[in-house]
Design a protein around this motif. Sequence first.
Motif, PDB file in Angstrom:
ATOM      1  N   UNK A 157       0.726  -1.236   0.044  1.00 28.39           N
ATOM      2  CA  UNK A 157       0.286  -0.104   0.227  1.00 28.39           C
ATOM      3  C   UNK A 157       0.919   1.174   0.015  1.00 28.39           C
ATOM      4  N   UNK A 158       2.189   1.069   0.094  1.00 33.03           N
ATOM      5  CA  UNK A 158       3.218   2.401   0.247  1.00 33.03           C
ATOM      6  C   UNK A 158       3.971   2.176  -0.895  1.00 33.03           C
ATOM      7  N   UNK A 159       4.921   3.142  -1.147  1.00 28.91           N
ATOM      8  CA  UNK A 159       6.008   3.211  -1.856  1.00 28.91           C
ATOM      9  C   UNK A 159       7.032   2.316  -1.679  1.00 28.91           C
ATOM     10  N   UNK A 160       8.117   1.933  -2.265  1.00 29.63           N
ATOM     11  CA  UNK A 160       9.147   1.095  -2.076  1.00 29.63           C
ATOM     12  C   UNK A 160       9.978   1.920  -1.036  1.00 29.63           C
ATOM     13  N   UNK A 161      10.440   3.254  -1.094  1.00 27.90           N
ATOM     14  CA  UNK A 161      11.074   3.975  -0.011  1.00 27.90           C
ATOM     15  C   UNK A 161      10.373   3.790   1.030  1.00 27.90           C
ATOM     16  N   UNK A 162       9.087   3.954   1.357  1.00 24.97           N
ATOM     17  CA  UNK A 162       8.614   4.016   2.744  1.00 24.97           C
ATOM     18  C   UNK A 162       8.675   2.397   3.194  1.00 24.97           C
ATOM     19  N   UNK A 163       8.222   1.490   2.227  1.00 26.13           N
ATOM     20  CA  UNK A 163       8.622   0.004   2.637  1.00 26.13           C
ATOM     21  C   UNK A 163      10.188  -0.052   3.374  1.00 26.13           C
ATOM     22  N   UNK A 164      11.020   0.537   2.713  1.00 26.60           N
ATOM     23  CA  UNK A 164      12.470   0.285   3.245  1.00 26.60           C
ATOM     24  C   UNK A 164      12.657   0.946   4.509  1.00 26.60           C
ATOM     25  N   UNK A 165      11.910   2.131   4.790  1.00 25.85           N
ATOM     26  CA  UNK A 165      11.746   2.625   6.071  1.00 25.85           C
ATOM     27  C   UNK A 165      11.284   1.692   7.056  1.00 25.85           C
ATOM     28  N   UNK A 166      10.360   0.878   6.754  1.00 27.04           N
ATOM     29  CA  UNK A 166       9.704  -0.279   7.701  1.00 27.04           C
ATOM     30  C   UNK A 166      10.861  -1.351   7.844  1.00 27.04           C
ATOM     31  N   UNK A 167      11.370  -1.685   6.707  1.00 20.01           N
ATOM     32  CA  UNK A 167      12.396  -2.518   6.813  1.00 20.01           C
ATOM     33  C   UNK A 167      13.644  -2.271   7.830  1.00 20.01           C
ATOM     34  N   UNK A 168      14.073  -1.177   7.867  1.00 17.53           N
ATOM     35  CA  UNK A 168      14.943  -0.426   8.305  1.00 17.53           C
ATOM     36  C   UNK A 168      14.749  -0.536  10.049  1.00 17.53           C
ATOM     37  N   UNK A 169      13.256  -0.313  10.217  1.00 22.17           N
ATOM     38  CA  UNK A 169      13.048  -0.354  11.761  1.00 22.17           C
ATOM     39  C   UNK A 169      12.965  -1.910  12.161  1.00 22.17           C
ATOM     40  N   UNK A 170      12.651  -2.823  11.190  1.00 23.83           N
ATOM     41  CA  UNK A 170      12.673  -4.248  11.709  1.00 23.83           C
ATOM     42  C   UNK A 170      14.135  -4.348  12.061  1.00 23.83           C
ATOM     43  N   UNK A 171      15.109  -4.068  11.347  1.00 15.71           N
ATOM     44  CA  UNK A 171      16.601  -4.258  11.432  1.00 15.71           C
ATOM     45  C   UNK A 171      16.951  -3.700  13.039  1.00 15.71           C
ATOM     46  N   UNK A 172      16.382  -2.609  13.124  1.00 20.49           N
ATOM     47  CA  UNK A 172      16.775  -1.959  14.414  1.00 20.49           C
ATOM     48  C   UNK A 172      16.161  -2.578  15.489  1.00 20.49           C
ATOM     49  N   UNK A 173      15.197  -2.933  15.549  1.00 23.17           N
ATOM     50  CA  UNK A 173      14.379  -3.861  16.577  1.00 23.17           C
ATOM     51  C   UNK A 173      14.423  -5.111  16.735  1.00 23.17           C
ATOM     52  N   UNK A 174      15.068  -5.800  15.651  1.00 26.28           N
ATOM     53  CA  UNK A 174      15.108  -7.150  15.502  1.00 26.28           C
ATOM     54  C   UNK A 174      15.368  -8.080  16.761  1.00 26.28           C
TER      55      UNK A 174
END
Length: 209
Positions: A157-174
């Motif tokens: 539902x969002x752009x790739x760049x916005x998804x990458x932001x969520x991906x980076x959040x996952x890495x930070x909180x893994x």
Amino acid sequence: MRVLNLFIKRLIDFFGSLIGVIMISPILIIIAISIKLTSKGPVFFKQDRLGKNGKIFKIIKFRTMVVNAEKLGDGLTVKSKNDNRITKVGKILRATSVDELPQLFNVVMGQMSLVGPRPPVTYYPYDGFENYPDWAKKRFTVHPGVTGLAQVKVRNSVSWDDRIVVDNKYIDEFNVWLDIKILFKTVFKLFKSENIYMETDKKSTKKSI
């Protein structure tokens, strides 16, 4: 602690995917036969994707479209379930994301994880790993996943760049517990079709082939 979590994650990935393949093998066989009987072409669709540290590997999916679909119509993207390149069986597989199940073999081989950022094709949204901006390359510091935080939060539902932001959040909180929660949320979303297809601008994330 992070090193321990990564070790446990790999154990869960290997044994979880191996046991998963064995348990659902009858379903995999039925799907494979259905694809073979209803459309011409191979059962599996293999495509180059960017993995950990930008390394290229071949992702494995059940084929849901006609052969060479990426060279027809809208190319890589699929704007709606009515795309005439999608096979009859493919519509069901894509709506439930069951076409992704063969990626368990990628997990067993160590190319992917059960949970992590989804692996993009080599040429989109950026042409090659080296062309990703530095902030976006962070998503490639872990193995890509069959599912991930972006899949259970925003899906397509969002752009790739916005998804990458969520991906980076996952890495930070893994941590392992976060992975487990994402896996459970994925199961609940399997039979929901919202945010699978999307028609927006060039940077949008449409359902891919």
